[in-house]
Design an enzyme around this catalytic site. Structure first.
Site, mmCIF file in Angstrom:
data_model
loop_
_atom_site.group_PDB
_atom_site.id
_atom_site.type_symbol
_atom_site.label_atom_id
_atom_site.label_comp_id
_atom_site.label_asym_id
_atom_site.label_seq_id
_atom_site.Cartn_x
_atom_site.Cartn_y
_atom_site.Cartn_z
ATOM 1 N N CYS A 2 107.435 -8.496 53.648
ATOM 2 C CA CYS A 2 106.812 -9.381 54.635
ATOM 3 C C CYS A 2 106.780 -10.862 54.261
ATOM 4 O O CYS A 2 107.123 -11.691 55.113
ATOM 5 C CB CYS A 2 105.435 -8.872 55.037
ATOM 6 S SG CYS A 2 104.544 -7.949 53.803
ATOM 7 N N ARG B 122 108.139 -1.349 43.113
ATOM 8 C CA ARG B 122 106.695 -1.258 42.872
ATOM 9 C C ARG B 122 106.495 -0.507 41.575
ATOM 10 O O ARG B 122 107.044 0.587 41.399
ATOM 11 C CB ARG B 122 105.999 -0.498 44.006
ATOM 12 C CG ARG B 122 106.145 -1.209 45.334
ATOM 13 C CD ARG B 122 105.460 -0.458 46.450
ATOM 14 N NE ARG B 122 105.676 -1.160 47.707
ATOM 15 C CZ ARG B 122 105.276 -0.712 48.895
ATOM 16 N NH1 ARG B 122 104.631 0.438 48.977
ATOM 17 N NH2 ARG B 122 105.501 -1.413 49.982
ATOM 18 N N GLN C 85 113.040 0.001 52.297
ATOM 19 C CA GLN C 85 112.193 0.232 53.465
ATOM 20 C C GLN C 85 112.970 -0.152 54.710
ATOM 21 O O GLN C 85 113.648 -1.175 54.711
ATOM 22 C CB GLN C 85 110.967 -0.673 53.409
ATOM 23 C CG GLN C 85 109.876 -0.178 52.506
ATOM 24 C CD GLN C 85 108.661 -1.072 52.610
ATOM 25 O OE1 GLN C 85 108.798 -2.286 52.540
ATOM 26 N NE2 GLN C 85 107.498 -0.487 52.774
ATOM 27 N N ASP D 297 112.144 -1.713 57.270
ATOM 28 C CA ASP D 297 111.053 -2.561 57.721
ATOM 29 C C ASP D 297 111.435 -3.297 59.000
ATOM 30 O O ASP D 297 112.610 -3.428 59.314
ATOM 31 C CB ASP D 297 110.804 -3.606 56.624
ATOM 32 C CG ASP D 297 109.334 -3.895 56.447
ATOM 33 O OD1 ASP D 297 108.565 -3.652 57.384
ATOM 34 O OD2 ASP D 297 108.976 -4.375 55.360
ATOM 35 N N HIS E 171 109.578 -6.775 61.326
ATOM 36 C CA HIS E 171 108.433 -7.606 61.677
ATOM 37 C C HIS E 171 108.590 -8.024 63.114
ATOM 38 O O HIS E 171 109.620 -8.567 63.497
ATOM 39 C CB HIS E 171 108.372 -8.815 60.736
ATOM 40 C CG HIS E 171 108.227 -8.401 59.301
ATOM 41 N ND1 HIS E 171 109.225 -8.580 58.373
ATOM 42 C CD2 HIS E 171 107.224 -7.757 58.663
ATOM 43 C CE1 HIS E 171 108.820 -8.074 57.213
ATOM 44 N NE2 HIS E 171 107.623 -7.567 57.360
ATOM 45 N N LYS F 262 96.087 0.307 62.162
ATOM 46 C CA LYS F 262 97.444 0.857 62.088
ATOM 47 C C LYS F 262 97.546 2.224 62.733
ATOM 48 O O LYS F 262 96.548 2.915 62.919
ATOM 49 C CB LYS F 262 97.891 0.945 60.635
ATOM 50 C CG LYS F 262 97.015 1.856 59.788
ATOM 51 C CD LYS F 262 97.573 2.046 58.386
ATOM 52 C CE LYS F 262 96.693 2.993 57.597
ATOM 53 N NZ LYS F 262 97.272 3.443 56.342
ATOM 54 N N HIS G 64 103.990 -5.064 61.407
ATOM 55 C CA HIS G 64 104.969 -4.504 60.469
ATOM 56 C C HIS G 64 105.168 -3.067 60.915
ATOM 57 O O HIS G 64 104.198 -2.410 61.276
ATOM 58 C CB HIS G 64 104.446 -4.347 59.047
ATOM 59 C CG HIS G 64 103.724 -5.478 58.451
ATOM 60 N ND1 HIS G 64 104.270 -6.227 57.453
ATOM 61 C CD2 HIS G 64 102.486 -5.976 58.668
ATOM 62 C CE1 HIS G 64 103.391 -7.125 57.059
ATOM 63 N NE2 HIS G 64 102.299 -6.999 57.782
#
Length: 637
Positions: free
Chosen positions: A329, A358, A376, A378, A380, A459, A505
């Site tokens: 992000c 991570r 990911q 991902d 946005h 979420k 996200h």
RNA sequence: GCCACCGUAGCUCAGUUGGCAGAGCAGCUGAUUCGUAAUCAGCAGGUCCGCGGUUCGAAUCCGCGCGGUGGCUCCA
């Protein structure tokens, strides 16, 4: 006389006091034998609870869903009793029922699974004795006296409200417990200890390390065996084993928790992403890519340096600190800020297959399911407030389409504002309402987890269900009220005012690595034709036919099929066996007849063979099947 | 990170109370040329996870480290 009303509406009179057992016996001996507890005016109690006034009673028998929990709770007591007989100095703490069984946390010397047989033998004795389990209620004061040498139980009693406290006795064993329990220990016939692990008192690492002994229990051996069989099947499908056997990926000591994807695994990977791009292109997404290593200042601005640093890998370049991104992000924020945006552009849907790292604790790593480096899928989404509902609804439908392509079901969970959170009440209200109204419009039931949202916004999570009925959290839709603020994101509205966009996200696969692992287990290594690393293997019957097989292979490859020739000097039986074990969907045996007639003999994984298929018909059937991304291998039906 | 268990050939595993490291599969070579789930023979393959210790002697016992598996969220 008192009147007892049964669920079917019938009423029967009894001389009080009367227990559930009396009630059951008055109906039939069989019922008395199978009754384990009862519900009196909506409250679940022991079968030996005495009723002394009019009541609505429902007897709980071994068939009722509530009964299994009661059984397992009693099973935990039986196990604790057995352990105390063998280890008199052990101190009991808590022993709840969990999904798939129960556990008991006990302060004692470390146990290993080698200790299970003797504990199970002791359990068997207790079960055989059919010891009556009886409830006893005492004052809090008396309870504390009883437990003066049991520090954990004392601590628990302290936390209980004043008033009477219930205990359960079975023979020499007594445990603080809310209940209800089985009438006697004889019901706990089908019990098995499963595993042992360390756990902390109150899940607090600074407190004592306890032995957590896991077990499971059923009312009969058959159900226990079925459960054990289910676990075997899950083990058989383990993606780590299949991944190695089918040469999809590997792990190496030099990079713990980071997968190496092999050529065959890369085919699956690319097919996943090819499909993903088709769906996202159609849904109005653009694709982006942001760097993996970014300066510390960015992470300070995003808040990660403060809140997520423990999980971040850092590095220094030219005396400056950098971090390897754990999330995409912040990079996405910079990308959005690279120029002005007009309200006319919104919503912007910017996807990124981002590689994130991570630093997970070593003990939690697990194959592709829990890794330290992963991609990911991902995206946005930037929008105006009145676009939230439509965007979320579109997203719900997009995710549904994609999961269904893999034959995966799912359920939805909405998580709302947690205690510790940023933003105003109005913002949360608007954001949560956006998600909620989209879910309502979507029309499928969903579960609400109050207070379970992220600190920066509410979420929706997708919990997908695989072929074995196991659920996995994959997709997520998170509304973020923090980052647009921190990065001062704006768009120019029609009145020429700068306004703050709403940001979402979201992921569908979640982690590509993990999703691939889930699919390996879901399909048990038998990927559908469109994803299969090798779609068809050509098996020349003898060495003279290898040349011809290669010729056919060239034709099929030209047509876009992923095919190989097994040109070894092995028997046909062996080549077929190995292709079967590799779960290659199609086998084309090439014999003299095929060469002469110019046709193909097609064997599918289920062992069925279709002879005399023309090359053209075969290519068309396969390409059509692949184009539709069908799951069933029904090529010629 | 913590607890339990585990680490022997590419893979799956055997290896007695400490006494010369083994099998099957895979690989290589040769023979066989086969019609729908394993043809036969030969050869090669080892830092017994690493480091240190005990011992005349360690894959085996002890310590430390690395890696893996399961668990560490479920609260009478």
């Amino acid at each position: 006389m008192i009147q007892i009303t049964f669920p079917d509406g019938s009423i029967k009179a009894f001389e009080p006091p009367v227990t559930g057992e009396d009630v059951a016996r008055s109906i039939s001996e069989g019922l008395a034998r199978n009754a384990v507890a009862m519900e009196v005016d909506g409250r679940l109690v022991d079968l030996y609870w005495t009723i002394d006034e009019d009541a609505r009673v429902r007897l709980i028998t071994v068939k009722d869903p509530e009964a299994l929990k009661i059984l397992r709770h009693s099973a935990a007591h039986v196990m604790a009793q057995a352990i105390l007989r063998l280890y008199p100095d052990a101190k009991l703490t808590i022993g709840p029922v969990v999904e798939g069984g129960f556990y008991y946390d006990i302060d004692m010397e470390p146990l290993s699974e080698d200790d299970f047989p003797k504990i199970e033998a002791e359990i068997a004795k207790i079960v055989k004795e059919k010891i009556p389990i009886r409830r006893q209620e005492v004052s809090k004061q008396k309870a504390k006296e009883f437990y003066r040498d049991e520090p954990y139980k004392l601590e628990m009693i302290e936390d209980l409200p004043d008033g009477t406290i219930s205990f359960y006795n079975q023979g020499e064993f007594t445990d603080l417990c809310r209940g209800p329990h089985l009438p006697h220990t004889g019901f706990v016939k089908a019990i098995k200890l499963m595993k042992v692990s360390g756990a902390y008192w109150r899940a607090d690492q600074s407190k004592a390390q306890l032995q957590r002994v896991y077990g499971t229990a059923f009312f009969n051996k058959k159900e226990l065996d079925e459960y054990l069989h289910f676990l075997e099947e899950a083990k058989r499908r383990n993606h780590r084993k299949i991944g190695e056997a089918q040469d999809l990926f590997s792990f190496h000591d030099e990079a713990p928790g980071m997968a190496f994807i092999h050529p065959k695994g890369m085919v699956v990977w690319n097919m996943l992403l090819d499909y993903w791009r088709v769906e996202h292109q159609a849904a109005g997404y653009v694709e982006t890519k942001t760097p993996i290593i970014l300066k510390r200042v960015l992470w300070e601005r995003s808040g990660h340096w403060e809140n997520y640093r423990e999980n971040m890998y850092t590095t220094a370049v030219d005396d400056e600190e950098y971090a390897i991104k754990p999330m995409n992000c912040p990079g996405g924020m910079l990308l959005y800020r690279s120029r002005h945006h007009s309200y006319r552009e919104l919503p912007i849907r910017a996807a990124e297959i981002g590689l994130v790292h991570r630093h997970e604790l070593s003990g939690v790593l697990s194959g592709l399911f829990r890794v330290r480096a992963f991609h990911q899928d991902d995206a946005h989404l930037f929008m105006m407030p009145d676009q939230i509902q439509k965007e979320i609804l579109d997203l719900l439908r997009l995710e549904e389409r994609i999961y269904h392509t893999f034959g995966l079901g799912f359920h939805l969970e909405l998580s709302t504002r947690p205690e510790k959170s940023i933003g105003t009440d109005e913002q949360w209200e608007q954001a949560t309402e956006g998600l909620r109204s989209a879910l309502e419009a979507y029309g499928q039931p969903y579960q609400v987890n109050e207070g379970d949202g992220a600190f920066y916004g509410p979420k929706i999570d997708f919990h997908i269900r695989d072929a074995l009925g196991r659920t996995w959290q994959c997709g997520t839709i998170q509304l973020d009220m923090s980052l647009p603020e921190r990065f001062d994101l704006t768009y120019v509205d029609r009145d020429n005012e700068r306004r703050r966009p709403i940001m979402i996200h979201r992921t569908v696969y979640g982690s590509i690595e993990r999703f691939m692992g889930i699919l390996v287990e879901h399909f048990a290594g038998k990927f559908p034709l469109w994803m299969a690393p090798v779609q068809a293997v050509l098996l020349p019957i003898n060495d003279e036919l290898v040349g011809y097989a290669r010729e056919i292979n060239g034709v099929l490859s030209q047509a876009g099929l992923r095919t190989e020739v097994d040109d070894r000097s092995e028997s046909l039986n062996k080549k077929i066996r190995e292709a079967q074990l590799q779960n290659i969907p199609l086998m084309l045996t090439i014999g003299a007849k095929e060469k002469e007639a110019g046709t193909l003999a097609v064997r599918t994984l289920d062992g069925k063979v279709k002879y005399g298929v023309s090359r053209e018909a075969f290519i068309e059937a396969v390409t059509d099947h692949v184009r539709q991304r069908k799951l069933e291998l029904d090529l010629f039906e």
